[in-house]
Every structure is written in C-alpha cells, then in structure tokens.
Design an enzyme around this catalytic site. Structure first.
Site, PDB file in Angstrom:
ATOM      1  N   PRO A  91       0.826  -1.221   0.000  1.00  0.00           N
ATOM      2  CG  PRO A  91      -0.149  -1.148   2.127  1.00  0.00           C
ATOM      3  CD  PRO A  91       0.608  -2.039   1.205  1.00  0.00           C
ATOM      4  CD  GLU A 118       0.924  -5.815  10.806  1.00  0.00           C
ATOM      5  OE1 GLU A 118       1.244  -4.654  10.507  1.00  0.00           O
ATOM      6  OE2 GLU A 118      -0.259  -6.177  10.931  1.00  0.00           O
ATOM      7  NE  ARG A 156      -8.956  -5.055 -20.420  1.00  0.00           N
ATOM      8  CZ  ARG A 156      -9.226  -3.917 -21.061  1.00  0.00           C
ATOM      9  NH1 ARG A 156      -8.388  -2.898 -20.979  1.00  0.00           N
ATOM     10  NH2 ARG A 156     -10.319  -3.789 -21.782  1.00  0.00           N
ATOM     11  CG  ASP A 171     -10.641  -0.083 -22.560  1.00  0.00           C
ATOM     12  OD1 ASP A 171     -11.841  -0.218 -22.833  1.00  0.00           O
ATOM     13  OD2 ASP A 171      -9.819  -1.010 -22.535  1.00  0.00           O
TER      14      ASP A 171
HETATM   15  C1  LIG Z   1      -1.831  -6.101   5.792  1.00  0.00           C
HETATM   16  S1  LIG Z   1      -0.827  -5.592   4.471  1.00  0.00           S
HETATM   17  C2  LIG Z   1       0.547  -4.866   5.299  1.00  0.00           C
HETATM   18  C3  LIG Z   1       0.395  -3.393   5.445  1.00  0.00           C
HETATM   19  C4  LIG Z   1       1.585  -2.755   6.125  1.00  0.00           C
HETATM   20  N1  LIG Z   1       1.647  -3.147   7.508  1.00  0.00           N
HETATM   21  C5  LIG Z   1       1.462  -1.254   6.013  1.00  0.00           C
HETATM   22  O1  LIG Z   1       0.850  -0.651   6.910  1.00  0.00           O
HETATM   23  O2  LIG Z   1       1.929  -0.668   5.030  1.00  0.00           O
HETATM   24  C6  LIG Z   1      -0.155  -7.123   3.899  1.00  0.00           C
HETATM   25  C7  LIG Z   1       0.280  -7.112   2.464  1.00  0.00           C
HETATM   26  O3  LIG Z   1      -0.838  -6.898   1.616  1.00  0.00           O
HETATM   27  C8  LIG Z   1      -0.430  -6.268   0.418  1.00  0.00           C
HETATM   28  N2  LIG Z   1      -1.258  -5.062   0.242  1.00  0.00           N
HETATM   29  C9  LIG Z   1      -2.175  -4.602   1.122  1.00  0.00           C
HETATM   30  N3  LIG Z   1      -2.787  -3.512   0.654  1.00  0.00           N
HETATM   31  C10 LIG Z   1      -2.258  -3.269  -0.568  1.00  0.00           C
HETATM   32  C11 LIG Z   1      -2.477  -2.268  -1.558  1.00  0.00           C
HETATM   33  N4  LIG Z   1      -3.348  -1.291  -1.374  1.00  0.00           N
HETATM   34  N5  LIG Z   1      -1.751  -2.331  -2.706  1.00  0.00           N
HETATM   35  C12 LIG Z   1      -0.847  -3.308  -2.893  1.00  0.00           C
HETATM   36  N6  LIG Z   1      -0.586  -4.277  -1.988  1.00  0.00           N
HETATM   37  C13 LIG Z   1      -1.280  -4.262  -0.848  1.00  0.00           C
HETATM   38  C14 LIG Z   1       1.056  -5.976   0.547  1.00  0.00           C
HETATM   39  O4  LIG Z   1       1.763  -6.978  -0.177  1.00  0.00           O
HETATM   40  C15 LIG Z   1       1.283  -6.082   2.040  1.00  0.00           C
HETATM   41  O5  LIG Z   1       2.605  -6.478   2.350  1.00  0.00           O
END
Ligand SMILES: C[S@@+](CC[C@H](N)C(=O)[O-])C[C@H]1O[C@@H](n2cnc3c(N)ncnc32)[C@H](O)[C@@H]1O
Length: 249
Positions: A91, A118, A156, A171
């Site tokens: 994220p 995490e 795609r 698109d």
């Molecule tokens: C629970 S999340 C960890 C979040 C992290 N503790 C933080 O606060 O940034 C677990 C995993 O989900 C994935 N993930 C969660 N949200 C995401 C998003 N919006 N975009 C991409 N990957 C995401 C990532 O690979 C991340 O390591």
C-alpha cells in the site's frame, strides 16, 4: 510475456487465472504465469516463512531468507533476463494507473512479490524490489489480489489478448478520458431508446458523438482528468458549452 508471482498462497490464483481472457491468453501462449510458493524456499521442518517483529508489536513479518531465495529462483526461471522488474505489492507503493499498466506491458518478463501479514522484512524490500506498486489507498490482507488486478490490466494490453487489438484503445484512461456510454440491442428497452446517432450509419457523426460523451462523462465524474488530457480545440469548445449549460442532454 512471462510473469512470476511469489506468494504464500498460490491456490488463490487458480480461479482468476483459469477463466476468460487470462485463460485464453495462456492457452494461446501470449502469457505464461509462474507461481512460486515462498514456503518452498524455507529450510526448517515447519517451513517457517514469518516471524514476530523485532521491538514487539502486532502481527507477523515475512522473513527475508525465503524471499531472497524465491526471487533468485524466479529470475533464474525467467532466464535471468536483464532489467526484469521485480515489483513489490505494497500500500506504500506508487499508485497503479493505466499508464503503469502500459509501461509494464512493454516488458517481456516481470516478477511480483506478494506480501502478507504485516508485510515483509524491510531488508528484503529494499534489496529485492526494483519497483513497488499500490492498487489504492486502503489495506488488504495480502498482495495476491493486487497482483491479480495488475496482471489482468497488463495482460489485456498485450497484442492478441483481446482478439481485437483496437478494443483497449478507447477504454477509460487510455485516452486520458473516461469512455462514454455504450448500448446494445434492443434499440428500445423499458421505454428508453438508444441515441438516434448510433443507428444513423453516419460514422463521422458517431465518432463525434462518442468523443463528446467521453468529454461529458469525464467532466461530470472525473474533472481532474481534464487537466492533463490531450484536448483538441473542438474538445475545448464543447467543454465550454457544457460548462455554460448550452449542450442538450
Ligand atoms: C496487511 S498488508 C501490510 C500493510 C503494512 N503493515 C502497512 O501498513 O503498510 C499485507 C500485504 O498486503 C499487500 N497489500 C495490502 N494492501 C495493498 C495495496 N493497497 N496495494 C498493494 N498491496 C497491498 C502488501 O503486499 C502487504 O505487504
């Protein structure tokens, strides 16, 4: 295109990659997905891929050793091609857009690392990833669904995947605008008719109508996109009329 995906949950990919366009793209040899279970790169008898965070706190953190081994194996499996992107789903990454999908579609191969719990040990993140991508400002349980979304958006765009190579051209976002409304048979349904111009057979008029509808939708739903869109003088004139309320519904 060859895509390696490193995950603790490879079974999650079975459904989405076994249906529709992604299935056909693989059957036709346009796309090849290589799933690597990160747990296969652990060496203890419990196949431990995560551990508690140093300093205390909630949740578990993915251990660095299996991630380093898994990335090495995935790159080797892809032929150790130079400049292969290794993309961490997080994220905290750069927000995914159609422009990034376009950029990735130019690469013959790439690796996705799906985090879970995490997230992963910061040393693995820093050393292994050449890029990091987020699919939006919200937190999911893992990188599996984000990687599926990105693979879908990229696949795609590959020549031959949609059957008609032009179908991605209009698109939303491809032109910098949202796509306008589309209609199919019946021409009248529940008292609503499709716009006359679409039945007119006048291709120039249809093209002009579609462009204007695209401008209208973008103005109404995502006006921010108009700031960077590539607009003609005719587009700008239409938008001025729209803003002045001089365009009929
Ligand atoms: C629970 S999340 C960890 C979040 C992290 N503790 C933080 O606060 O940034 C677990 C995993 O989900 C994935 N993930 C969660 N949200 C995401 C998003 N919006 N975009 C991409 N990957 C995401 C990532 O690979 C991340 O390591």
């Amino acid at each position: 295109m060859d895509i390696a995906i490193l995950t603790l949950f490879p079974d999650m990919f079975t459904g989405p990659f076994s249906e529709s366009m992604l299935k056909r793209a693989q059957e036709r040899g346009l796309l090849s997905i290589h799933l690597h279970n990160i747990r296969d790169y652990t060496h203890d008898k419990h196949h431990t891929a995560d551990d508690t965070p140093f300093g205390g706190g909630q949740g578990m953190v993915m251990k660095p050793e299996p991630l380093f081994e898994a990335v090495k194996a995935a790159l080797s499996d892809l032929g150790d091609r130079p400049n292969t992107p290794v993309i961490l789903l997080t994220p905290q990454g750069r927000p995914f857009t159609q422009a990034i999908a376009q950029e990735l579609s130019q690469h013959p191969a790439m690796v996705f690392i799906c985090g879970h719990y995490e997230g992963m040990d910061a040393r693995a993140e820093e050393a292994l990833a050449t890029d990091s991508i987020s699919i939006g400002d919200y937190v999911l349980t893992g990188g599996e669904i984000p990687s599926m979304a990105i693979v879908d958006a990229v696949a795609r765009l590959l020549p031959g995947v949609l059957g008609d190579d032009m179908s991605a051209v209009d698109d939303s976002f491809a032109t910098g605008l949202l796509e306008g409304p589309t209609y199919t048979r019946p021409a009248e349904y529940r008292g609503e008719s499709v716009p006359d111009v679409l039945l007119s057979g006048d291709h120039a008029a249809v093209d002009r109508w579609r462009r204007e509808q695209s401008l209208r939708r973008t103005y109404e739903r995502r006006p921010d996109l108009l700031e960077s869109a590539n607009l003609t003088a005719a587009d700008r004139a239409y938008l001025e009329k729209l803003k002045a309320g001089e365009v009929e519904e």
